[in-house]
Design an enzyme around this catalytic site. Sequence first.
Site, mmCIF file in Angstrom:
data_model
loop_
_atom_site.group_PDB
_atom_site.id
_atom_site.type_symbol
_atom_site.label_atom_id
_atom_site.label_comp_id
_atom_site.label_asym_id
_atom_site.label_seq_id
_atom_site.Cartn_x
_atom_site.Cartn_y
_atom_site.Cartn_z
ATOM 1 N N ARG A 15 0.833 -1.207 0.000
ATOM 2 C CA ARG A 15 0.000 0.000 0.000
ATOM 3 C C ARG A 15 0.866 1.254 0.000
ATOM 4 O O ARG A 15 0.957 1.953 -0.992
ATOM 5 C CB ARG A 15 -0.950 -0.016 1.221
ATOM 6 C CG ARG A 15 -2.138 0.948 1.100
ATOM 7 C CD ARG A 15 -1.822 2.371 1.489
ATOM 8 N NE ARG A 15 -1.350 2.524 2.859
ATOM 9 C CZ ARG A 15 -0.900 3.670 3.351
ATOM 10 N NH1 ARG A 15 -0.843 4.754 2.598
ATOM 11 N NH2 ARG A 15 -0.470 3.734 4.597
ATOM 12 N N HIS A 207 6.643 4.324 12.741
ATOM 13 C CA HIS A 207 6.626 4.306 11.270
ATOM 14 C C HIS A 207 7.667 5.331 10.809
ATOM 15 O O HIS A 207 7.402 6.531 10.815
ATOM 16 C CB HIS A 207 5.224 4.674 10.783
ATOM 17 C CG HIS A 207 5.053 4.676 9.299
ATOM 18 N ND1 HIS A 207 4.174 3.838 8.655
ATOM 19 C CD2 HIS A 207 5.630 5.413 8.317
ATOM 20 C CE1 HIS A 207 4.220 4.063 7.351
ATOM 21 N NE2 HIS A 207 5.098 5.027 7.130
ATOM 22 N N HIS A 209 10.689 6.909 8.182
ATOM 23 C CA HIS A 209 11.260 7.042 6.842
ATOM 24 C C HIS A 209 12.753 7.323 6.980
ATOM 25 O O HIS A 209 13.195 7.866 7.992
ATOM 26 C CB HIS A 209 10.557 8.157 6.072
ATOM 27 C CG HIS A 209 9.188 7.775 5.587
ATOM 28 N ND1 HIS A 209 8.714 8.141 4.350
ATOM 29 C CD2 HIS A 209 8.195 7.062 6.156
ATOM 30 C CE1 HIS A 209 7.483 7.667 4.182
ATOM 31 N NE2 HIS A 209 7.149 7.010 5.279
ATOM 32 N N CYS A 240 6.479 9.779 0.037
ATOM 33 C CA CYS A 240 5.248 10.515 0.350
ATOM 34 C C CYS A 240 4.987 11.483 -0.787
ATOM 35 O O CYS A 240 5.803 12.379 -1.029
ATOM 36 C CB CYS A 240 5.372 11.275 1.670
ATOM 37 S SG CYS A 240 3.858 12.221 2.022
ATOM 38 N N ASN A 249 9.938 4.516 2.999
ATOM 39 C CA ASN A 249 9.844 3.903 4.322
ATOM 40 C C ASN A 249 11.112 3.114 4.598
ATOM 41 O O ASN A 249 11.804 2.678 3.678
ATOM 42 C CB ASN A 249 8.670 2.917 4.345
ATOM 43 C CG ASN A 249 7.349 3.578 4.095
ATOM 44 O OD1 ASN A 249 6.883 4.343 4.907
ATOM 45 N ND2 ASN A 249 6.740 3.277 2.954
#
Length: 300
Positions: A15, A207, A209, A240, A249
């Site tokens: 995703r 989460h 990056h 993003c 990520n």
Amino acid sequence: MNLPKKVRLVEVGPRDGLQNEKQPIEVADKIRLVDDLSAAGLDYIEVGSFVSPKWVPQMAGSAEVFAGIRQRPGVTYAALAPNLKGFEAALESGVKEVAVFAAASEAFSQRNINCSIKDSLERFVPVLEAARQHQVRVRGYISCVLGCPYDGDVDPRQVAWVARELQQMGCYEVSLGDTIGVGTAGATRRLIEAVASEVPRERLAGHFHDTYGQALANIYASLLEGIAVFDSSVAGLGGCPYAKGATGNVASEDVLYLLNGLEIHTGVDMHALVDAGQRICAVLGKSNGSRAAKALLAKA
């Protein structure tokens, strides 16, 4: 050193990783990726997103992906469903867990989802109510927890407030997203301490990056703070679309290499994970973004 004995990896590659790719991706390739990831031992995979294809064209076909994957017992196959229409579409596809996303920065919220933070949270109320009725679990995301491309620094107290609101609404877990990768280990620990005053650590996830090469350091700092759930993306796919210059990520393979070295159990097979990453990179015609994967492949 008091580290968690077990960590759950939330694989967001299908995703969050694929949504930023420029070329169309066949449904069959998405299905193969999800099946490869579950076969590697990942027990939580974010498969797709039920949003308007106008906004995120790569997520068109999520219903077909859910229909085509080989669903293994014990694996959670989740989807992003930011509004009631998306939730209803996810429900029709048999999705048992969805995610909603808010931001900790007003400017990012306006540019990303075209409304204030408060308004975005209010939009989730009917989603959470419908989820309760249908016994669907909901996970919350917060973007820009350690910095915003438009507002700069973000106050940890603001993040804590958004996290508390999501939890009170009914999100069983809140994922703290360093969307533009500016966080450092010290800032990460301070953030978690602030948020943990409102939401228990066992209901938080990280989460990160890797824009500034700090993602693994931030994960280690989070482990020291008692966080035991981390989002990651196979082969480091993703970025993003609303944050200029933000790289992907943190790679699932790199996180797994770190955790294996700390003797923290994940249940994920490294070689199978590397193979999954290589296959999707070949489909996309791009090099693997995982340093661990590249090093292991060079030895093979």
